[in-house]
Design a protein around this motif. Structure first.
Motif, PDB file in Angstrom:
ATOM      1  N   LEU A  41      -8.955   3.272   4.093  1.00 46.53           N
ATOM      2  CA  LEU A  41      -8.862   4.150   5.263  1.00 46.53           C
ATOM      3  C   LEU A  41      -8.738   5.584   4.739  1.00 46.53           C
ATOM      4  N   PRO A  42      -9.155   6.577   5.540  1.00 47.59           N
ATOM      5  CA  PRO A  42      -9.094   7.963   5.057  1.00 47.59           C
ATOM      6  C   PRO A  42      -7.658   8.353   4.687  1.00 47.59           C
ATOM      7  N   GLN A  43      -7.467   8.946   3.523  1.00 49.76           N
ATOM      8  CA  GLN A  43      -6.146   9.418   3.095  1.00 49.76           C
ATOM      9  C   GLN A  43      -6.266  10.874   2.674  1.00 49.76           C
ATOM     10  N   HIS A  44      -5.234  11.621   2.928  1.00 42.48           N
ATOM     11  CA  HIS A  44      -5.150  12.983   2.432  1.00 42.48           C
ATOM     12  C   HIS A  44      -4.770  12.902   0.949  1.00 42.48           C
ATOM     13  N   PRO A  45      -5.622  13.431   0.033  1.00 36.16           N
ATOM     14  CA  PRO A  45      -5.373  13.230  -1.402  1.00 36.16           C
ATOM     15  C   PRO A  45      -3.964  13.628  -1.854  1.00 36.16           C
ATOM     16  N   GLN A  46      -3.502  14.807  -1.407  1.00 36.09           N
ATOM     17  CA  GLN A  46      -2.176  15.266  -1.823  1.00 36.09           C
ATOM     18  C   GLN A  46      -1.090  14.303  -1.335  1.00 36.09           C
ATOM     19  N   GLN A  47      -1.221  13.855  -0.083  1.00 36.19           N
ATOM     20  CA  GLN A  47      -0.233  12.925   0.483  1.00 36.19           C
ATOM     21  C   GLN A  47      -0.256  11.578  -0.222  1.00 36.19           C
ATOM     22  N   ASP A  87     -21.742  -3.005  15.842  1.00 40.44           N
ATOM     23  CA  ASP A  87     -22.030  -1.768  15.143  1.00 40.44           C
ATOM     24  C   ASP A  87     -21.040  -1.567  14.006  1.00 40.44           C
ATOM     25  N   GLU A  88     -21.502  -1.836  12.797  1.00 36.07           N
ATOM     26  CA  GLU A  88     -20.633  -1.692  11.642  1.00 36.07           C
ATOM     27  C   GLU A  88     -20.793  -0.326  10.992  1.00 36.07           C
ATOM     28  N   ALA A  89     -21.599   0.533  11.620  1.00 33.79           N
ATOM     29  CA  ALA A  89     -22.001   1.783  10.978  1.00 33.79           C
ATOM     30  C   ALA A  89     -20.822   2.682  10.608  1.00 33.79           C
ATOM     31  N   GLY A  90     -19.774   2.686  11.462  1.00 34.62           N
ATOM     32  CA  GLY A  90     -18.657   3.595  11.197  1.00 34.62           C
ATOM     33  C   GLY A  90     -17.673   3.059  10.177  1.00 34.62           C
ATOM     34  N   LEU A  91     -17.882   1.850   9.678  1.00 34.60           N
ATOM     35  CA  LEU A  91     -16.898   1.227   8.788  1.00 34.60           C
ATOM     36  C   LEU A  91     -17.444   1.141   7.369  1.00 34.60           C
ATOM     37  N   ARG A 105       8.874  -0.626  20.296  1.00 35.70           N
ATOM     38  CA  ARG A 105       8.411  -0.072  21.576  1.00 35.70           C
ATOM     39  C   ARG A 105       7.490  -1.018  22.318  1.00 35.70           C
ATOM     40  N   ASP A 106       6.824  -1.902  21.585  1.00 38.69           N
ATOM     41  CA  ASP A 106       5.873  -2.827  22.209  1.00 38.69           C
ATOM     42  C   ASP A 106       5.975  -4.183  21.513  1.00 38.69           C
ATOM     43  N   PRO A 107       6.899  -5.023  21.977  1.00 41.36           N
ATOM     44  CA  PRO A 107       7.165  -6.283  21.275  1.00 41.36           C
ATOM     45  C   PRO A 107       6.042  -7.323  21.391  1.00 41.36           C
ATOM     46  N   THR A 108       4.863  -6.899  21.865  1.00 41.39           N
ATOM     47  CA  THR A 108       3.731  -7.823  21.792  1.00 41.39           C
ATOM     48  C   THR A 108       2.934  -7.561  20.511  1.00 41.39           C
ATOM     49  N   SER A 109       3.248  -6.469  19.795  1.00 35.92           N
ATOM     50  CA  SER A 109       2.524  -6.216  18.538  1.00 35.92           C
ATOM     51  C   SER A 109       3.515  -6.069  17.394  1.00 35.92           C
ATOM     52  N   LYS A 110       2.998  -6.182  16.170  1.00 37.48           N
ATOM     53  CA  LYS A 110       3.906  -6.124  15.019  1.00 37.48           C
ATOM     54  C   LYS A 110       4.327  -4.687  14.728  1.00 37.48           C
ATOM     55  N   MET A 111       5.470  -4.552  14.069  1.00 35.38           N
ATOM     56  CA  MET A 111       5.882  -3.236  13.595  1.00 35.38           C
ATOM     57  C   MET A 111       4.875  -2.792  12.547  1.00 35.38           C
ATOM     58  N   SER A 112       4.326  -1.582  12.697  1.00 35.01           N
ATOM     59  CA  SER A 112       3.286  -1.166  11.756  1.00 35.01           C
ATOM     60  C   SER A 112       3.405   0.301  11.412  1.00 35.01           C
ATOM     61  N   LYS A 113       2.880   0.635  10.221  1.00 33.95           N
ATOM     62  CA  LYS A 113       2.907   2.018   9.761  1.00 33.95           C
ATOM     63  C   LYS A 113       1.982   2.887  10.587  1.00 33.95           C
ATOM     64  N   SER A 114       0.954   2.264  11.182  1.00 35.17           N
ATOM     65  CA  SER A 114      -0.102   3.063  11.788  1.00 35.17           C
ATOM     66  C   SER A 114       0.137   3.367  13.271  1.00 35.17           C
ATOM     67  N   SER A 115       1.142   2.758  13.888  1.00 34.77           N
ATOM     68  CA  SER A 115       1.369   3.062  15.302  1.00 34.77           C
ATOM     69  C   SER A 115       1.694   4.546  15.477  1.00 34.77           C
ATOM     70  N   PRO A 116       1.055   5.210  16.474  1.00 35.25           N
ATOM     71  CA  PRO A 116       1.307   6.640  16.677  1.00 35.25           C
ATOM     72  C   PRO A 116       2.751   6.917  17.133  1.00 35.25           C
ATOM     73  N   GLN A 119       0.828  -1.205   0.000  1.00 43.27           N
ATOM     74  CA  GLN A 119       0.000   0.000   0.000  1.00 43.27           C
ATOM     75  C   GLN A 119       0.868   1.263   0.000  1.00 43.27           C
ATOM     76  N   PRO A 120       0.480   2.259  -0.787  1.00 43.09           N
ATOM     77  CA  PRO A 120       1.241   3.512  -0.796  1.00 43.09           C
ATOM     78  C   PRO A 120       0.837   4.396   0.371  1.00 43.09           C
ATOM     79  N   THR A 121       1.167   3.954   1.574  1.00 44.26           N
ATOM     80  CA  THR A 121       0.765   4.713   2.766  1.00 44.26           C
ATOM     81  C   THR A 121       1.998   5.186   3.520  1.00 44.26           C
ATOM     82  N   GLY A 122       3.025   5.583   2.808  1.00 47.93           N
ATOM     83  CA  GLY A 122       4.229   6.094   3.461  1.00 47.93           C
ATOM     84  C   GLY A 122       5.430   5.209   3.172  1.00 47.93           C
ATOM     85  N   ILE A 123       6.597   5.703   3.583  1.00 49.19           N
ATOM     86  CA  ILE A 123       7.835   4.965   3.358  1.00 49.19           C
ATOM     87  C   ILE A 123       7.773   3.629   4.109  1.00 49.19           C
TER      88      ILE A 123
END
Ligand code: TYM
Length: 344
Positions: free
Chosen positions: A51-57, A129-133, A204-215, A9-13
């Protein structure tokens, strides 16, 4: 002959997880492929839109990803590199697959379940509640199956987190083959290819995978990180307070993760072998060597990327050529698909 397909996915480096779990294997497979093997690597913009993306980004990230793939060694003379969204055959096939995929199968996807859990109000675990997805997120794995099967791919190099999606891809291929039988099955049931480092964990948290989305951006090392960023992130990586080093992913996941990364940097050396060399040493020594090994691995691609990303016209030209080659292949599949379902 194999047809090897994968996507990102083109969601960052990309980060080290993407690289060691999948991208490095794309390059390895390309460089060891036989003359009749075909390779296709796709930047999957339609998946990013779930997922929501900023068009320019998004537009920038789409081009940057092409530069990254070239920088790590994907060779457009050997592999077809293209933007998924430049080939509408993927969406057409995905629609046809939507019409043979049971909702229940998609509801059981862990990616969907975790989005659902995250979107639910706290304390409200009975009401679903699937309404938000959005529908795109739900049908995400169907589009992925279409990406793969549009080229009748036989092998798919991905990380561990894609296993369930690959299983579903085989279910869909099999369902289509049964529903629309002819003398020959149309689709192969693709095989997943994993690396030894198929699941890299968060620093930082070796119970979860390395991910692009972690804050927490220090939880991942990006392919373009500077030497000082690499060093800072590895220094602050969470390990444990047990003295000495051994490979014990259950009780020492953080330490095991660093060993896994180091073994992968050392040409996919056996991780047990790596661990033995650190038997009498401490985390400081391991982190120091890991910092050097990661920098050594990334410095070439980083420099290449910095050059390539400026060459927008060249990248656009490559993208056009890649898309043309991809379409020529998927067209053949789609003619057969339309005929079998009665739409020709
Ligand atoms: P994406 O863009 O999230 O990730 C790209 C690749 O990186 C792998 N990966 C990891 N491997 C090891 N450890 C990690 N922490 C880690 N994080 C990510 C992923 O497994 C993936 O191989 N659904 C796919 C994109 C896709 C695709 C396809 C892949 C769309 N269509 C068809 C293969 C075939 C995805 O989200 O990848």
């Amino acid at each position: 002959p194999r047809v090897i397909f994968s996507g990102i996915q083109p969601t960052g480096i990309p980060h080290l997880g993407n690289y060691l779990g999948a991208l490095s294997n794309w390059v390895q497979l390309q460089n060891t492929a036989g003359p009749s093997d075909e390779l296709l690597f796709s930047i999957v913009g339609w998946h990013a839109l779930t997922l929501p993306q900023h068009p320019q980004q998004l537009s920038e990230a789409r081009m940057d990803m092409l530069a990254v793939l070239l920088a790590i060694g994907i060779d457009p003379r050997r592999s077809i590199i293209f933007h998924q969204d430049d080939n509408p055959d993927h969406t057409e096939l995905a629609w046809i697959f939507n019409c043979i995929t049971p909702m229940g199968k998609l509801r059981r996807m862990t990616t969907w379940k975790s989005r659902l859990a995250a979107s639910k109000n706290q304390g409200d675990d009975v009401d679903v509640d699937e309404a938000g997805l959005n529908v795109g997120l739900f049908a995400y794995p169907v589009l992925q199956a279409a990406d793969i099967l549009a080229y009748k791919a036989t092998h798919v190099p991905v990380g561990d987190d894609q296993t369930q999606h690959l299983e579903l891809c085989r279910v869909i291929a099999d369902q289509f083959n049964r529903n629309f039988k002819a003398e020959q099955s149309l689709f192969p049931l693709p095989t997943q290819l994993n690396t030894p480092s198929k699941r890299i964990l968060s620093l930082r948290d070796p119970t979860s995978k390395m991910s692009k989305s972690s804050p927490d951006s220090s939880s991942r090392i990006l392919l373009t990180d500077s030497p000082s960023q690499i060093s800072q992130k590895i220094r602050s990586a969470v390990t444990d307070s047990i003295p000495g080093i051994n490979y014990d992913p259950v009780n020492r996941p953080g330490t095991a993760n660093l060993l896994t990364i180091l073994a992968a940097c050392n040409n996919n050396e056996d991780v047990g072998e790596t661990a033995r060399r650190y038997g009498g040493k401490n985390h400081g020594a391991l982190k120091k060597d890991l910092t050097e090994a990661v920098e050594e691995m990334l410095k070439g691609p980083r420099a290449e990327y910095e050059k390539l990303r400026m060459e927008r016209a060249y990248l656009a030209q490559l993208a056009r050529e890649g898309a043309e080659k991809a379409r020529l292949k998927s067209e053949v599949t789609m003619r057969e698909v339309r005929k079998r379902v009665g739409l020709s």
